[in-house]
Design an enzyme around this catalytic site. Sequence first.
Site, PDB file in Angstrom:
ATOM      1  N   LEU A   2      -4.780 -14.434  21.861  1.00 30.67           N
ATOM      2  CA  LEU A   2      -4.061 -14.126  23.095  1.00 30.67           C
ATOM      3  C   LEU A   2      -3.514 -15.145  23.994  1.00 30.67           C
ATOM      4  CD1 LEU A   2      -3.529 -11.508  24.767  1.00 30.67           C
ATOM      5  CD2 LEU A   2      -5.532 -11.796  26.018  1.00 30.67           C
ATOM      6  N   ALA A  39       3.521   2.483   7.483  1.00 30.44           N
ATOM      7  CA  ALA A  39       4.397   1.124   7.958  1.00 30.44           C
ATOM      8  C   ALA A  39       3.611   0.576   9.221  1.00 30.44           C
ATOM      9  CB  ALA A  39       5.467   1.674   8.541  1.00 30.44           C
ATOM     10  N   GLY A  40       3.300  -1.043   8.774  1.00 32.13           N
ATOM     11  CA  GLY A  40       2.711  -1.770   9.591  1.00 32.13           C
ATOM     12  C   GLY A  40       2.972  -3.091   9.598  1.00 32.13           C
ATOM     13  N   ILE A  73       0.937  -1.220   0.081  1.00 34.23           N
ATOM     14  CA  ILE A  73       0.073   0.087  -0.036  1.00 34.23           C
ATOM     15  C   ILE A  73       0.852   1.290   0.048  1.00 34.23           C
ATOM     16  CG2 ILE A  73      -1.581   1.369   1.385  1.00 34.23           C
ATOM     17  CD1 ILE A  73      -2.742  -1.323   2.431  1.00 34.23           C
ATOM     18  N   TYR A 130      -2.741  -6.297  16.992  1.00 31.10           N
ATOM     19  CA  TYR A 130      -2.955  -5.423  15.846  1.00 31.10           C
ATOM     20  C   TYR A 130      -4.204  -4.563  15.869  1.00 31.10           C
ATOM     21  CZ  TYR A 130      -3.270  -4.609  10.708  1.00 31.10           C
ATOM     22  OH  TYR A 130      -3.366  -3.998   9.766  1.00 31.10           O
ATOM     23  N   THR A 137      -2.274  -7.628  -0.941  1.00 28.14           N
ATOM     24  CA  THR A 137      -1.053  -7.215  -0.891  1.00 28.14           C
ATOM     25  C   THR A 137      -0.463  -8.418  -0.153  1.00 28.14           C
ATOM     26  OG1 THR A 137      -1.253  -6.582   1.454  1.00 28.14           O
ATOM     27  CG2 THR A 137      -1.608  -4.793  -0.146  1.00 28.14           C
TER      28      THR A 137
HETATM   29  P1  NAD Z   1       3.289  -4.780   3.725  1.00 27.79           P
HETATM   30  O1  NAD Z   1       3.631  -5.954   4.833  1.00 27.79           O
HETATM   31  O2  NAD Z   1       3.218  -5.232   2.236  1.00 27.79           O
HETATM   32  O3  NAD Z   1       4.079  -3.443   3.522  1.00 27.79           O
HETATM   33  C1  NAD Z   1       4.472  -2.890   4.936  1.00 27.79           C
HETATM   34  C2  NAD Z   1       5.792  -2.130   4.649  1.00 27.79           C
HETATM   35  O4  NAD Z   1       5.991  -1.202   5.896  1.00 27.79           O
HETATM   36  C3  NAD Z   1       6.949  -2.867   4.243  1.00 27.79           C
HETATM   37  O5  NAD Z   1       7.577  -2.332   3.069  1.00 27.79           O
HETATM   38  C4  NAD Z   1       7.817  -2.918   5.555  1.00 27.79           C
HETATM   39  O6  NAD Z   1       9.288  -3.364   5.302  1.00 27.79           O
HETATM   40  C5  NAD Z   1       7.528  -1.608   6.206  1.00 27.79           C
HETATM   41  N1  NAD Z   1       7.857  -1.600   7.427  1.00 27.79           N
HETATM   42  C6  NAD Z   1       7.592  -2.446   8.356  1.00 27.79           C
HETATM   43  N2  NAD Z   1       7.756  -2.066   9.665  1.00 27.79           N
HETATM   44  C7  NAD Z   1       8.789  -0.996   9.530  1.00 27.79           C
HETATM   45  C8  NAD Z   1       9.406  -0.317  10.325  1.00 27.79           C
HETATM   46  N3  NAD Z   1       9.701  -0.419  11.817  1.00 27.79           N
HETATM   47  N4  NAD Z   1      10.172   1.046   9.735  1.00 27.79           N
HETATM   48  C9  NAD Z   1       9.853   1.405   8.557  1.00 27.79           C
HETATM   49  N5  NAD Z   1       9.154   0.533   7.708  1.00 27.79           N
HETATM   50  C10 NAD Z   1       8.536  -0.556   8.221  1.00 27.79           C
HETATM   51  O7  NAD Z   1       1.838  -4.220   4.213  1.00 27.79           O
HETATM   52  P2  NAD Z   1       0.742  -3.546   3.384  1.00 27.79           P
HETATM   53  O8  NAD Z   1      -0.643  -4.582   3.350  1.00 27.79           O
HETATM   54  O9  NAD Z   1       1.005  -2.622   2.261  1.00 27.79           O
HETATM   55  O10 NAD Z   1      -0.176  -2.399   4.617  1.00 27.79           O
HETATM   56  C11 NAD Z   1       0.156  -1.183   4.800  1.00 27.79           C
HETATM   57  C12 NAD Z   1      -0.540  -0.760   5.919  1.00 27.79           C
HETATM   58  O11 NAD Z   1      -1.606  -1.034   5.762  1.00 27.79           O
HETATM   59  C13 NAD Z   1      -0.039  -1.231   7.405  1.00 27.79           C
HETATM   60  O12 NAD Z   1      -0.169  -0.043   8.187  1.00 27.79           O
HETATM   61  C14 NAD Z   1      -1.280  -2.270   7.528  1.00 27.79           C
HETATM   62  O13 NAD Z   1      -1.209  -2.653   8.670  1.00 27.79           O
HETATM   63  C15 NAD Z   1      -2.288  -1.471   6.912  1.00 27.79           C
HETATM   64  N6  NAD Z   1      -3.538  -2.241   6.541  1.00 27.79           N
HETATM   65  C16 NAD Z   1      -3.346  -3.350   5.407  1.00 27.79           C
HETATM   66  C17 NAD Z   1      -4.330  -4.077   5.122  1.00 27.79           C
HETATM   67  C18 NAD Z   1      -4.309  -4.999   3.893  1.00 27.79           C
HETATM   68  O14 NAD Z   1      -5.403  -5.861   3.452  1.00 27.79           O
HETATM   69  N7  NAD Z   1      -3.323  -5.097   3.300  1.00 27.79           N
HETATM   70  C19 NAD Z   1      -5.425  -4.051   5.775  1.00 27.79           C
HETATM   71  C20 NAD Z   1      -5.566  -3.052   6.911  1.00 27.79           C
HETATM   72  C21 NAD Z   1      -4.771  -2.324   7.096  1.00 27.79           C
END
Ligand code: NAD
Length: 421
Positions: A270, A262-263, A195, A326, A362
Amino acid sequence: MADRYLRFTGTAPGRFLTRRLGLPQPAELIRWSPERASLQGEVLHLTAGKPAPTAVGHPSAVVLDATGVRDVEGLAGVHAALHPVVRSVAASGRIVVLGAPLDAADHHQAAAQQALEGFTRSLGKEIGRGRTVNLVRLTDRAAAESTLRFLLSPKSAYVSGQVIEVTEGSGPTDIDGERPLAGRTALVTGAARGIGAAVAETLARDGAHVVVLDVPQAEAEARELARRLGGSALALDITAADAGERIAAELADGIDVLVHNAGITRDRRLVNMPADRWSSVLDVNLASVLRTTDALFAAKAINENGRIIATASIAGLAGNAGQTNYGASKAGVVGLVHSLAPRALAEHGVTVNAVAPGFIETKMTAAVPLFIREAGRRMNSLAQGGLPIDVAETTAWLAHPASGAVNGQVVRVCGQSLLGA
Ligand code: NAD
């Protein structure tokens, strides 16, 4: 991970078979591209309580002004306006209902305006064919322009069943329509992939100089993306105690758009969750967002008329088994937005909002076990997962210089997920 079911239902035999078996029939959504910058067809403007036009054709969108609805009798005007036209709205079309803020001194008005929320969400769940329904509560029509443009465009393909509040306020007027973020700097965390990468690309499309931040292990990908976008890369673990100070030192001219993307997930129920899985998720998803935001404000590194967009999740709104860590972190992001937004606007002229993605295709969701993944994809009004670009377009709307009256909002990008929407 490709959605093969969506592809299958896009074929004639697939349509036939799934219809016969009563299976979900996801429509192919129309998304923004340079060739398809707007939805084809007229926008029909209706007002609750006023007579509807007799011949409507197949509008691409209907905007229903229900701001004047003050009681239950007035709600009849909502039915009278939309009942005759709802069938004719084009596939992937839009219905936007305009409501008014709830009047604390008039419980009849408040009841009628709150009713619009249940109406909007219910219509979104039944309308089908890739069509979306959203409610915008506004006080000032001019301030809502960027929001209406977004909702009536292909950019909002995966946003449905949302209630968005737009307050008063005027943004800058000299905005380049094609490149609204020209001359602005955007920092996107976790932008090497998924994302975050789509957000970086979209903000660059809109003219921003984008700083692609990711962990040192992802530096090569971050640099490659930054090179392609004409931006810069910053290899930094956002959980570092001095991450905010280092960002401030790196970006001497300040940040106009800060996207906390970032996430991580570390799922376990739990009973089986060790403390390190709990704390790593809370640290990346929430503590670092709080820490860097505070440090950047303290360093005066967020520019006037700036935008902060944090990333929540529907798991933080509805809860999700196996995701206490989370869910807690993402609900925390919502708390942060609600508390900080009014102060950040009053003290710094900065808006603070969140996007709450649902199931987005993703690497993160590709790792989800097959059956849960399939359920996640289908359990929403559009019967399909969203794409990173859907979150990115929503972020770009919140980042827009003319979106200054959108503050403290948590906007789900979830196709109206059955979880918490
Ligand atoms: P992803 O795992 O594909 O990408 C996450 C990116 O964050 C990676 O490039 C990773 O290296 C980077 N990252 C992780 N820890 C880090 C840190 N400590 N410092 C710097 N960078 C860091 O995840 P995504 O699916 O693209 O998700 C992006 C965001 O959207 C996240 O916050 C996730 O929780 C949120 N999200 C995603 C979904 C989904 O369906 N994919 C749904 C709800 C929320």
